[in-house]
Enzyme design. Structure first.
Site, PDB file in Angstrom:
ATOM      1  N   ARG A  82       0.857  -1.188   0.000  1.00 41.03           N
ATOM      2  CA  ARG A  82       0.000   0.000   0.000  1.00 41.03           C
ATOM      3  C   ARG A  82       0.884   1.226   0.000  1.00 41.03           C
ATOM      4  O   ARG A  82       1.759   1.385   0.856  1.00 41.03           O
ATOM      5  CB  ARG A  82      -0.917   0.012   1.221  1.00 41.03           C
ATOM      6  CG  ARG A  82      -1.868   1.192   1.159  1.00 41.03           C
ATOM      7  CD  ARG A  82      -3.067   1.007   1.997  1.00 41.03           C
ATOM      8  NE  ARG A  82      -3.989   2.119   1.785  1.00 41.03           N
ATOM      9  CZ  ARG A  82      -5.036   2.334   2.513  1.00 41.03           C
ATOM     10  NH1 ARG A  82      -5.336   1.521   3.505  1.00 41.03           N
ATOM     11  NH2 ARG A  82      -5.830   3.357   2.270  1.00 41.03           N
ATOM     12  N   ASP A  97      -6.101  -2.707   3.578  1.00 42.11           N
ATOM     13  CA  ASP A  97      -6.458  -1.609   4.473  1.00 42.11           C
ATOM     14  C   ASP A  97      -6.721  -2.241   5.830  1.00 42.11           C
ATOM     15  O   ASP A  97      -7.454  -3.226   5.923  1.00 42.11           O
ATOM     16  CB  ASP A  97      -7.712  -0.891   3.977  1.00 42.11           C
ATOM     17  CG  ASP A  97      -8.091   0.290   4.842  1.00 42.11           C
ATOM     18  OD1 ASP A  97      -7.183   1.014   5.306  1.00 42.11           O
ATOM     19  OD2 ASP A  97      -9.303   0.498   5.057  1.00 42.11           O
TER      20      ASP A  97
END
Length: 136
Positions: A82, A97
């Site tokens: 990420r 996430d």
């Protein structure tokens, strides 16, 4: 030991493997994963994408402080690829996430850490997996 609930989501790459890999890394760096929800296929929330999400929640027993959990989960996100966090309601596709949903009974409201997660009750993709492991 403290109990922290984390929400996980992925909509890039092998989404299910991304969730399982994140759980492994959480076990390595945050604490003992004592419960994990089922995986849920969900629509993107807050932005348009052709990529469906897979979401899950985990319950972790930890010796880390809330801030240390935040640092550890952000490190896991970066390690998994990420490159940017959602800021100011601007959401985007992501490999992983990890959100801190709850930490014991603490209430924290700082610029970069909000516990309990302020929007979790508005998000079915958070509440369904969370309720699954809360009611065990």
């Amino acid at each position: 030991m403290s109990v922290v609930y984390l929400g996980l989501g992925s909509n890039l790459g092998d989404r299910r493997s991304n969730i399982y890999r994140a759980v492994e890394l959480i076990a390595d760096s945050v604490g003992t994963v004592v419960r994990m929800s089922s995986l849920y296929d969900t629509e993107p929330w807050g932005f348009s994408s052709d990529n469906m999400f897979v979401n899950a929640a985990v319950c972790v027993e930890t010796r880390l402080t809330p801030r240390e959990v935040l640092v550890a989960t952000q490190t896991i996100e970066r390690r998994m690829g990420r490159i940017e966090k959602s800021v100011g309601g601007q959401y985007h596709d992501r490999v992983i996430d990890i959100d801190i949903l709850m930490y014991d009974d603490l209430h924290i409201d700082t610029p970069d850490l909000h516990i309990p997660h302020p929007l979790m009750h508005e998000r079915d993709f958070v509440m369904r997996p969370l309720n699954e492991i809360l009611n065990v």
